[in-house]
Design an enzyme around this catalytic site. Structure first.
Site, PDB file in Angstrom:
ATOM      1  N   ASP A  61       0.920  -1.131   0.119  1.00  0.00           N
ATOM      2  CA  ASP A  61       0.064  -0.162  -0.121  1.00  0.00           C
ATOM      3  C   ASP A  61       0.908   1.406   0.053  1.00  0.00           C
ATOM      4  OD1 ASP A  61      -1.357   2.233   0.666  1.00  0.00           O
ATOM      5  OD2 ASP A  61      -2.735   0.998   1.967  1.00  0.00           O
ATOM      6  N   VAL A  62       1.086   1.978  -1.258  1.00  0.00           N
ATOM      7  CA  VAL A  62       2.029   3.079  -1.061  1.00  0.00           C
ATOM      8  C   VAL A  62       1.758   4.223  -0.325  1.00  0.00           C
ATOM      9  CG1 VAL A  62       2.339   2.489  -3.673  1.00  0.00           C
ATOM     10  CG2 VAL A  62       0.844   4.466  -2.848  1.00  0.00           C
ATOM     11  N   ASN A  88       3.072   3.183 -10.563  1.00  0.00           N
ATOM     12  CA  ASN A  88       1.794   3.237 -11.248  1.00  0.00           C
ATOM     13  C   ASN A  88       0.763   3.648 -10.561  1.00  0.00           C
ATOM     14  OD1 ASN A  88       0.304   2.042 -13.645  1.00  0.00           O
ATOM     15  ND2 ASN A  88      -0.601   0.702 -12.002  1.00  0.00           N
ATOM     16  N   TYR A 157      -5.614  15.995  -8.645  1.00  0.00           N
ATOM     17  CA  TYR A 157      -4.976  14.859  -9.597  1.00  0.00           C
ATOM     18  C   TYR A 157      -4.005  15.633 -10.519  1.00  0.00           C
ATOM     19  CZ  TYR A 157      -4.574  11.037 -13.185  1.00  0.00           C
ATOM     20  OH  TYR A 157      -3.981  10.114 -13.724  1.00  0.00           O
ATOM     21  N   LYS A 161       0.200  14.851 -10.291  1.00  0.00           N
ATOM     22  CA  LYS A 161       0.923  14.426 -11.267  1.00  0.00           C
ATOM     23  C   LYS A 161       1.908  15.453 -11.912  1.00  0.00           C
ATOM     24  CE  LYS A 161      -1.128  10.344 -11.857  1.00  0.00           C
ATOM     25  NZ  LYS A 161      -0.297   9.129 -11.810  1.00  0.00           N
TER      26      LYS A 161
END
Ligand code: NAP
Length: 234
Positions: A61-62, A88, A157, A161
């Protein structure tokens, strides 16, 4: 026979991550398919292993420091090397809400998953790559994080990114005297849970550039952002 390369892919129980695991394994790479859900990850890894592919499941779990530390320790103990890391895993939680009204819980979860996760995992993975003088790190970004193209909406988001892109440049620069190549890529708009069914690309099309960056030769690019194997504006 050469020892097979070891690859770790985050968020790989479905979508682009799962397809990437399949394609990497089909090339003979030993793949650690990681996922935050033990059940979903085990099931996905088993399906690939049953096709004869060298894939096994690792819980990751990142957003969990403990899981990241344990995961890298396991790889170090078990294989003594890590050749490929594909960051990813991501969430996209903004929906249609304007940035001016988005809840901080959404912003926090998005940044924790899409930025702090890959940041911390890369910090933990690089010493293992340094030991073997080899590494390919691929940060799966998005056109929505391309600063030169930013417009309204999808604030959390986009922030995540654009930050991932910044991290790509910083780490690539810090590793410029090594054979560890760090790059970012946008897969385009792909038919996955995140992309939705109306997206224009298949997972196979989306994975192409990710796989290319994960398997770059030693003289390959570093510190760049790509789409369809071509440089894409930051
Ligand atoms: N699809 C597109 O159009 C598109 C476009 C541009 C960029 N991308 C990028 O491509 C990458 C893959 O996305 P996708 O389209 O394949 O989406 P997806 O099918 O929704 O897959 C996302 C994966 O991330 C996992 N994940 C979420 N939070 C996590 C956590 N805390 N720890 C570990 N795993 C976690 C999910 O696990 P669960 O199943 O447990 O939720 C899932 O396996 C993402 O980085 C995304 O931003 C996609």
């Amino acid at each position: 026979m050469d020892t097979p390369q070891i690859a770790l892919v985050t968020g790989a129980n479905r979508g682009l991550g799962l397809e990437l695991c399949k394609q990497l394994a089909a090339r003979g790479t030993r793949v650690l398919l990681t996922a935050r859900s033990e059940e979903k990850g085990q099931k996905a890894a088993r399906a690939l292993a049953e096709q004869g592919l060298p894939v096994s499941f690792l819980w990751l779990d990142v957003t969990s420091e403990q899981s990241l530390v344990q995961g890298v320790e396991y790889i170090s103990r078990e294989f003594g090397r890590l050749d490929i890391l594909v960051n990813n895993a991501a969430v996209s939680l903004d929906l249609k809400r304007p940035g001016l009204e988005i809840g901080m819980d959404i912003v926090r979860t998005t940044i924790e998953t899409n930025v702090y996760g890959p940041l911390r995992l890369t910090q933990l993975a690089v010493p293992l790559m340094r030991k073997n003088h080899y590494g390919r790190i691929v940060n799966v970004s998005s056109g929505l994080g391309s600063f030169s193209r930013i417009t309204a909406g999808k604030l959390a988001y986009r922030l995540s990114k654009a930050s991932l892109n910044t991290m790509t440049k910083v780490f690539a620069d810090e590793l410029q005297d090594t054979n560890i190549l760090v790059n970012a890529v946008t897969p385009g708009w792909v038919r996955t849970h995140l992309g939705g069914i109306r997206a224009e690309r298949s997972v196979e099309e989306g994975v192409d550039s990710i796989l290319w960056l994960a398997t770059l030769p030693d003289d390959g690019p570093r510190g760049k952002f790509f789409k369809d194997r071509n440089e894409f504006p930051w």
